[in-house]
Design a protein around this motif. Structure first.
Motif, short mmCIF file in Angstrom:
data_model
loop_
_atom_site.label_atom_id
_atom_site.label_comp_id
_atom_site.label_asym_id
_atom_site.label_seq_id
_atom_site.Cartn_x
_atom_site.Cartn_y
_atom_site.Cartn_z
N ASN A 17 0.83 -1.22 0.00
CA ASN A 17 0.00 0.00 0.00
C ASN A 17 0.86 1.27 0.00
O ASN A 17 0.70 2.16 0.85
CB ASN A 17 -0.96 0.00 1.18
N VAL A 18 1.78 1.32 -0.95
CA VAL A 18 2.71 2.45 -1.05
C VAL A 18 1.92 3.75 -1.27
O VAL A 18 1.01 3.80 -2.10
CB VAL A 18 3.71 2.21 -2.20
N PHE A 19 2.27 4.79 -0.50
CA PHE A 19 1.59 6.09 -0.55
C PHE A 19 0.08 5.95 -0.34
O PHE A 19 -0.71 6.69 -0.93
CB PHE A 19 1.87 6.81 -1.88
N ASP A 20 -0.30 4.97 0.48
CA ASP A 20 -1.71 4.70 0.78
C ASP A 20 -2.53 4.35 -0.46
O ASP A 20 -3.74 4.54 -0.50
CB ASP A 20 -2.36 5.89 1.50
N LEU A 21 -1.85 3.83 -1.46
CA LEU A 21 -2.51 3.35 -2.68
C LEU A 21 -2.47 1.82 -2.69
O LEU A 21 -1.63 1.22 -2.02
CB LEU A 21 -1.78 3.88 -3.92
N PRO A 22 -3.36 1.19 -3.43
CA PRO A 22 -3.35 -0.29 -3.49
C PRO A 22 -2.20 -0.78 -4.39
O PRO A 22 -2.41 -1.43 -5.41
CB PRO A 22 -4.72 -0.62 -4.08
N PHE A 23 -0.97 -0.44 -3.99
CA PHE A 23 0.22 -0.70 -4.80
C PHE A 23 1.27 -1.39 -3.94
O PHE A 23 1.70 -0.84 -2.92
CB PHE A 23 0.76 0.63 -5.36
N ASN B 292 -3.41 -3.02 -7.49
CA ASN B 292 -4.54 -3.92 -7.24
C ASN B 292 -5.87 -3.20 -7.47
O ASN B 292 -6.09 -2.12 -6.92
CB ASN B 292 -4.48 -4.43 -5.79
N PHE B 293 -6.72 -3.82 -8.25
CA PHE B 293 -8.07 -3.30 -8.47
C PHE B 293 -9.06 -4.27 -7.81
O PHE B 293 -9.20 -5.42 -8.27
CB PHE B 293 -8.38 -3.21 -9.97
N ASP B 294 -9.71 -3.85 -6.74
CA ASP B 294 -10.69 -4.69 -6.05
C ASP B 294 -12.10 -4.20 -6.38
O ASP B 294 -12.39 -3.00 -6.27
CB ASP B 294 -10.48 -4.63 -4.54
N PHE B 295 -12.94 -5.14 -6.81
CA PHE B 295 -14.33 -4.80 -7.10
C PHE B 295 -15.18 -6.06 -7.01
O PHE B 295 -14.72 -7.15 -7.37
CB PHE B 295 -14.48 -4.17 -8.49
N SER B 296 -16.40 -5.93 -6.48
CA SER B 296 -17.35 -7.05 -6.37
C SER B 296 -16.70 -8.28 -5.76
O SER B 296 -16.88 -9.41 -6.22
CB SER B 296 -17.95 -7.40 -7.73
N GLN B 297 -15.87 -8.08 -4.72
CA GLN B 297 -15.17 -9.16 -4.01
C GLN B 297 -14.18 -9.91 -4.91
O GLN B 297 -13.81 -11.04 -4.61
CB GLN B 297 -16.18 -10.14 -3.39
N ASN B 298 -13.76 -9.29 -5.98
CA ASN B 298 -12.75 -9.87 -6.86
C ASN B 298 -11.51 -8.97 -6.87
O ASN B 298 -11.56 -7.83 -6.42
CB ASN B 298 -13.28 -10.01 -8.29
N ARG B 299 -10.40 -9.50 -7.39
CA ARG B 299 -9.17 -8.72 -7.51
C ARG B 299 -8.52 -8.95 -8.87
O ARG B 299 -8.35 -10.08 -9.31
CB ARG B 299 -8.18 -9.07 -6.40
N VAL B 300 -8.15 -7.83 -9.50
CA VAL B 300 -7.36 -7.84 -10.73
C VAL B 300 -6.10 -7.04 -10.44
O VAL B 300 -6.15 -6.01 -9.76
CB VAL B 300 -8.14 -7.22 -11.91
N ARG B 301 -4.95 -7.51 -10.95
CA ARG B 301 -3.68 -6.82 -10.71
C ARG B 301 -3.00 -6.48 -12.03
O ARG B 301 -2.94 -7.31 -12.94
CB ARG B 301 -2.73 -7.68 -9.89
N PHE B 302 -2.47 -5.28 -12.10
CA PHE B 302 -1.59 -4.89 -13.20
C PHE B 302 -0.19 -4.81 -12.63
O PHE B 302 0.05 -4.15 -11.62
CB PHE B 302 -2.00 -3.55 -13.80
N GLY B 303 0.77 -5.51 -13.28
CA GLY B 303 2.13 -5.54 -12.77
C GLY B 303 3.14 -5.00 -13.77
O GLY B 303 2.97 -5.15 -14.99
N ALA B 304 4.19 -4.36 -13.26
CA ALA B 304 5.29 -3.87 -14.09
C ALA B 304 6.60 -4.12 -13.35
O ALA B 304 6.68 -3.90 -12.14
CB ALA B 304 5.13 -2.39 -14.39
N LEU C 171 12.56 -6.30 -18.48
CA LEU C 171 11.26 -5.67 -18.21
C LEU C 171 10.17 -6.73 -18.32
O LEU C 171 10.32 -7.70 -19.08
CB LEU C 171 10.95 -4.57 -19.23
N GLU C 172 9.08 -6.52 -17.59
CA GLU C 172 7.90 -7.32 -17.84
C GLU C 172 6.66 -6.53 -17.45
O GLU C 172 6.69 -5.69 -16.56
CB GLU C 172 7.94 -8.67 -17.13
N LEU C 173 5.58 -6.81 -18.17
CA LEU C 173 4.26 -6.29 -17.86
C LEU C 173 3.32 -7.47 -17.71
O LEU C 173 3.43 -8.45 -18.46
CB LEU C 173 3.74 -5.38 -18.98
N SER C 174 2.42 -7.40 -16.74
CA SER C 174 1.51 -8.52 -16.52
C SER C 174 0.12 -8.02 -16.15
O SER C 174 -0.06 -6.90 -15.66
CB SER C 174 2.05 -9.45 -15.43
N VAL D 238 1.75 -12.47 -19.17
CA VAL D 238 2.93 -11.62 -18.94
C VAL D 238 3.69 -11.43 -20.25
O VAL D 238 3.78 -12.35 -21.08
CB VAL D 238 3.86 -12.22 -17.86
N LEU D 239 4.21 -10.23 -20.44
CA LEU D 239 5.11 -9.93 -21.55
C LEU D 239 6.51 -9.81 -20.97
O LEU D 239 6.79 -8.95 -20.13
CB LEU D 239 4.70 -8.61 -22.23
#
Length: 200
Positions: A63-69, A101-113, A145-148, A170-171
């Motif tokens: 939760n860096v800088f109080d963000l879901p990161f 982290n994106f939380d919605f409707s009790q689910n979680r999706v993550r974007f990674g770099a 580098l990678e993106l996911s 993942v790329l």
């Protein structure tokens, strides 16, 4: 060296707690460059070479800088399957990876770099081919580098034993950053892969 690194990854998994993760992935080489791929221009490489990967990581910030990161430090081992063009090539990676982290409707999706370093025990076939085509250099050591993008299987299926088990794409990218690393200006490689990652 490779056996010691695999042993290290196994030991991390044995002593893992909530701040650890392990990932396995399998993917194919892409003929396009990094920018083209992230804009959805995907073109499987004519050589049909593939990669198998295993990575393990430790969460160093939440939760860096109080963000879901969240930020992890990770180490990985990969085997490039060279489809008969040459002997298979092995790789070690060490990198930092952030997840939003994106939380919605009790689910979680993550974007990674991720950003870090890659060392191969040999030159990957598609990197040799690209260097020849561009009259460029090759290097065992390159920038990594990678993106996911992934989602939590357990939360989606509402099945508690699979909670914090992520399925995603993942790329994976190796490059010389336009000549900043070992004078590799246009060379490198790109692989897109599917993976499963488990947090402990």
């Amino acid at each position: 060296m490779k056996k010691l690194f695999l042993l290290f990854l196994c030991l991390i998994n044995l002593y893992a707690q909530n701040d650890y993760d392990v990932r396995v992935a399998y993917g194919r080489a892409d003929a396009n460059d990094f920018g083209q791929i992230i804009s959805s221009q995907i073109a499987p490489h004519h050589a049909s070479t593939h990669v198998m990967m295993v990575d393990a990581g430790y969460k160093i910030a939440e939760n860096v800088f109080d963000l879901p990161f969240d930020i992890y430090i990770k180490g990985g081992f990969a085997k490039f399957l060279e489809n008969g063009y040459q002997k298979d090539v092995y790789e070690n990676t060490l990198y930092f990876k952030g997840y939003y982290n994106f939380d919605f409707s009790q689910n979680r999706v993550r974007f990674g770099a991720a950003e870090g370093a890659s060392y191969t025990y040999g030159i990957i076939y598609i990197e040799k081919e690209e260097a020849t085509r561009n009259r460029d250099n090759n290097s065992n050591y390159l920038n990594y580098l990678e993106l996911s993008l992934d989602f939590d299987i357990g939360r989606l299926l509402k099945y508690k034993p699979l909670k914090d088990t992520y399925f995603g794409v993942v790329l994976k990218h190796r490059s010389g950053v336009f000549g900043l690393v070992n004078n590799v200006r246009h060379g490198g490689s790109n692989y897109e892969a599917l993976y499963i990652e488990k947090n402990f």
